[in-house]
Design a protein around this motif. Sequence first.
Motif, short mmCIF file in Angstrom:
data_model
loop_
_atom_site.label_atom_id
_atom_site.label_comp_id
_atom_site.label_asym_id
_atom_site.label_seq_id
_atom_site.Cartn_x
_atom_site.Cartn_y
_atom_site.Cartn_z
N TYR A 105 0.83 -1.20 0.00
CA TYR A 105 0.00 0.00 0.00
C TYR A 105 0.87 1.25 0.00
O TYR A 105 0.56 2.22 -0.70
N PHE A 106 1.95 1.24 0.77
CA PHE A 106 2.85 2.39 0.81
C PHE A 106 3.44 2.64 -0.58
O PHE A 106 3.40 3.76 -1.08
N LEU A 107 3.97 1.59 -1.19
CA LEU A 107 4.60 1.73 -2.51
C LEU A 107 3.59 2.07 -3.60
O LEU A 107 3.95 2.69 -4.61
N GLN A 108 2.35 1.69 -3.40
CA GLN A 108 1.28 1.98 -4.36
C GLN A 108 0.81 3.42 -4.25
O GLN A 108 0.00 3.88 -5.04
N GLY A 109 1.35 4.16 -3.27
CA GLY A 109 0.97 5.56 -3.11
C GLY A 109 -0.19 5.78 -2.18
O GLY A 109 -0.89 6.80 -2.28
N ALA A 112 5.78 6.17 6.50
CA ALA A 112 4.39 6.41 6.12
C ALA A 112 3.90 7.74 6.70
O ALA A 112 3.25 8.53 6.00
N TYR A 113 4.22 7.98 7.96
CA TYR A 113 3.84 9.26 8.57
C TYR A 113 4.45 10.43 7.81
O TYR A 113 3.81 11.45 7.60
N TYR A 114 5.70 10.29 7.43
CA TYR A 114 6.38 11.36 6.71
C TYR A 114 5.66 11.67 5.39
O TYR A 114 5.47 12.82 5.02
N GLN A 115 5.24 10.62 4.69
CA GLN A 115 4.56 10.80 3.40
C GLN A 115 3.22 11.53 3.54
O GLN A 115 2.80 12.21 2.61
N VAL A 116 2.59 11.38 4.68
CA VAL A 116 1.30 12.06 4.89
C VAL A 116 1.48 13.33 5.71
O VAL A 116 0.52 13.88 6.24
N LYS A 117 2.73 13.78 5.78
CA LYS A 117 3.09 15.05 6.40
C LYS A 117 2.76 15.12 7.90
O LYS A 117 2.48 16.18 8.43
N GLN A 118 2.81 13.99 8.55
CA GLN A 118 2.67 13.94 10.01
C GLN A 118 4.08 13.84 10.60
O GLN A 118 4.50 12.81 11.12
N TYR A 119 4.79 14.95 10.50
CA TYR A 119 6.22 14.97 10.80
C TYR A 119 6.54 14.67 12.26
O TYR A 119 7.51 13.99 12.55
N SER A 120 5.74 15.18 13.18
CA SER A 120 6.04 14.91 14.60
C SER A 120 5.85 13.43 14.92
O SER A 120 6.62 12.84 15.69
#
Length: 133
Positions: free
Chosen positions: A71-75, A110-118
């Motif tokens: 799922y991660f690699l699929q975007g 995965a968090y980084y990709q959805v901009k949940q940086y903290s």
Amino acid sequence: MSWAAPKPANLRQPAHPTLEASLSLNQAEDDLDNGQYAKAIGRFQKLLRQAEALKDERQAERAREGIAKAYFLQGQPEIAARLFEQQVARQRAKQETPILSLLLHHLASAYYQVKQYSKAEHALREAIAAIST
């Protein structure tokens, strides 16, 4: 008169379930490597069902990780994050540090990709702490 040997009704012997699971895992990982994410998800889901039927928790966790990675690699990092969160919770309960650290690393990505940086930073710090103990 025929010289041909009679054909057996069923040439395929039932395979050993663990061997079949390993083959399924290899095929699913090949699909991931070749960018065939939907196919990989299907294979990992089949492997998960087989592993659960055999009560093989190690293979089940490998299948779950594969599904989340696909799922991660699929975007679709949102789905991957949710699946990795579930795996992290299971591994925390088992206290399997090396696996937990790897899953936390995946979760941070995965968090980084959805901009949940903290959350990504927290997961990475936890991964480092887990492997350092």
